[in-house]
Design an enzyme around this catalytic site. Structure first.
Site, PDB file in Angstrom:
ATOM      1  N   GLN A  42      67.613  16.733 -75.214  1.00  0.00           N
ATOM      2  CA  GLN A  42      66.743  17.815 -75.554  1.00  0.00           C
ATOM      3  C   GLN A  42      65.927  17.209 -76.625  1.00  0.00           C
ATOM      4  O   GLN A  42      66.564  16.794 -77.943  1.00  0.00           O
ATOM      5  CB  GLN A  42      67.485  19.332 -75.785  1.00  0.00           C
ATOM      6  CG  GLN A  42      66.499  20.335 -76.248  1.00  0.00           C
ATOM      7  CD  GLN A  42      65.668  20.779 -75.190  1.00  0.00           C
ATOM      8  OE1 GLN A  42      66.044  20.532 -73.679  1.00  0.00           O
ATOM      9  NE2 GLN A  42      64.295  21.019 -75.212  1.00  0.00           N
ATOM     10  N   LYS A  73      68.292  26.047 -68.936  1.00  0.00           N
ATOM     11  CA  LYS A  73      68.849  24.837 -67.947  1.00  0.00           C
ATOM     12  C   LYS A  73      70.240  25.141 -67.586  1.00  0.00           C
ATOM     13  O   LYS A  73      70.281  24.926 -66.359  1.00  0.00           O
ATOM     14  CB  LYS A  73      68.699  23.788 -68.811  1.00  0.00           C
ATOM     15  CG  LYS A  73      67.057  23.150 -69.001  1.00  0.00           C
ATOM     16  CD  LYS A  73      67.176  22.110 -70.092  1.00  0.00           C
ATOM     17  CE  LYS A  73      65.305  21.898 -70.403  1.00  0.00           C
ATOM     18  NZ  LYS A  73      65.150  21.223 -71.497  1.00  0.00           N
ATOM     19  N   ASP A 118      64.602  13.415 -67.004  1.00  0.00           N
ATOM     20  CA  ASP A 118      63.330  13.560 -67.734  1.00  0.00           C
ATOM     21  C   ASP A 118      62.046  12.731 -67.529  1.00  0.00           C
ATOM     22  O   ASP A 118      60.995  12.956 -67.889  1.00  0.00           O
ATOM     23  CB  ASP A 118      63.546  13.703 -69.171  1.00  0.00           C
ATOM     24  CG  ASP A 118      63.470  15.255 -69.999  1.00  0.00           C
ATOM     25  OD1 ASP A 118      62.917  16.052 -69.139  1.00  0.00           O
ATOM     26  OD2 ASP A 118      64.241  15.284 -70.798  1.00  0.00           O
TER      27      ASP A 118
HETATM   28  N1  GUN Z   1      61.655  19.637 -75.456  1.00  0.00           N
HETATM   29  C1  GUN Z   1      60.432  20.281 -75.050  1.00  0.00           C
HETATM   30  N2  GUN Z   1      60.184  20.249 -73.776  1.00  0.00           N
HETATM   31  C2  GUN Z   1      60.973  19.340 -73.396  1.00  0.00           C
HETATM   32  C3  GUN Z   1      61.866  18.699 -72.031  1.00  0.00           C
HETATM   33  O1  GUN Z   1      60.616  18.961 -71.008  1.00  0.00           O
HETATM   34  N3  GUN Z   1      62.461  17.753 -71.970  1.00  0.00           N
HETATM   35  C4  GUN Z   1      63.424  17.660 -73.108  1.00  0.00           C
HETATM   36  N4  GUN Z   1      64.012  16.696 -72.932  1.00  0.00           N
HETATM   37  N5  GUN Z   1      63.156  18.194 -74.270  1.00  0.00           N
HETATM   38  C5  GUN Z   1      61.974  19.074 -74.356  1.00  0.00           C
END
Ligand code: GUN
Length: 292
Positions: free
Chosen positions: A94, A50, A117
């Site tokens: 996350q 990211k 998200d």
């Molecule tokens: N953990 C696994 N996939 C994701 C996601 O798309 N967003 C977030 N925040 N955590 C994750």
């Protein structure tokens, strides 16, 4: 039958190029804050991707790496500060969070206007209502990939294996909406589904998102099926320097040549998720600036 590989990494590069141009023309760069609690090795890698994505498209970004024993109170205080920070348009917590932290409370605390998200109940509720605002990144990325490869969705049978709030549930809602890339007939399966193979065999599109390494094989999939593999699992590989390799929820080697199309792991859905996160962050900036 030759299996077409649906390369998310290629589509990601196109999305990134478009975003770079949009950032140059924008009044200011979008800002993304990523919050990572604990030392889950997979999460560390995702967060790294990211950060790299933000660098590539020219976003402002900050990562808050917090220890596993961070208290809920401290995490709530950080989110409140990020909600107020004018330079931050998007906040990503996350997942998974360490045990002992109330995930639902944390996600509810993120300002829905910065919830890139799409996990805040307000944004999930808007999706249920059929008027989506911020849509979770992996489901959005799956739709974008299908569109790119001109794989029809309307009137198709889609079987999703996995009902998580990150992938399966929002994807089922999106695919069933009455809109251009929607109108599908969706079945959501899970680990307790009776005769799973019967459900997956009659689908035109199968989405594997249950987090079980190489679980779906040729017996689950009919020839002609499009297979979207969301799984990212580590399996031991002593011959590799790092000691493991990544495999999906589909036994890719066994189904190649049998199904019509398949997303590779890595290089399939993972890059699409990052691309959609950055698109959502740009959108959040544009809304806050009154441009969208
Ligand atoms: N953990 C696994 N996939 C994701 C996601 O798309 N967003 C977030 N925040 N955590 C994750």
């Amino acid at each position: 039958m030759e299996t077409m590989l649906l390369k998310g990494a290629v589509v990601r590069d196109t999305v990134f190029a478009e975003l770079r141009e949009q950032v140059v023309a924008a009044p200011r760069p979008p800002g993304l804050a990523v919050v990572l609690v604990g030392d889950d090795p997979a999460s560390q890698i995702y967060v790294g991707h990211k950060e790299k994505g933000c660098e590539t498209v020219g976003f402002h970004h900050v990562t808050h790496r917090l220890p596993t024993d961070t208290t809920e109170e401290d995490l709530l205080a950080l989110i409140t500060a990020l909600n107020r920070d004018p330079a931050i348009d998007g906040i990503l917590i996350q997942l998974p969070l360490p045990v002992g932290i109330d995930q639902s409370l944390i996600l509810r605390t993120v300002d829905p206007r910065k919830d890139v998200d799409g996990f805040h109940p307000e944004n999930l509720g808007l999706l249920v209502a059929g008027t989506p605002s911020f849509v979770p990144c992996t489901p959005k990325g799956i739709l974008r990939l299908l569109t790119h490869y001109e794989i029809p969705v309307a009137h198709q049978r889609v079987t999703i294996v996995g009902r998580s709030v990150i992938v399966g549930r929002p994807l089922a809602l999106l695919l069933s909406l009455k809109r251009a890339v929607g109108n599908a007939t969706v079945t959501v399966c899970h680990s307790g589904t009776t005769d799973l193979a019967a459900e997956t065999r009659r689908a035109d599109i199968v989405v594997a998102a249950m987090g079980a390494a190489r679980f779906l094989g040729p017996d689950h999939l009919s020839a002609g099926t499009t297979v979207i593999d969301v799984g990212i699992n580590r399996v031991e590989a002593p011959e590799r320097k790092r000691g493991y390799r990544l495999v999906g929820d589909v036994d890719a080697e066994a189904v190649k040549g049998h199904v019509a199309a398949l997303t590779p792991v890595p290089g399939g859905i993972g890059p699409m998720t990052i691309a959609m996160l950055l698109e959502n962050t740009f959108e959040a900036m544009a809304r806050r600036e009154g441009l969208a």
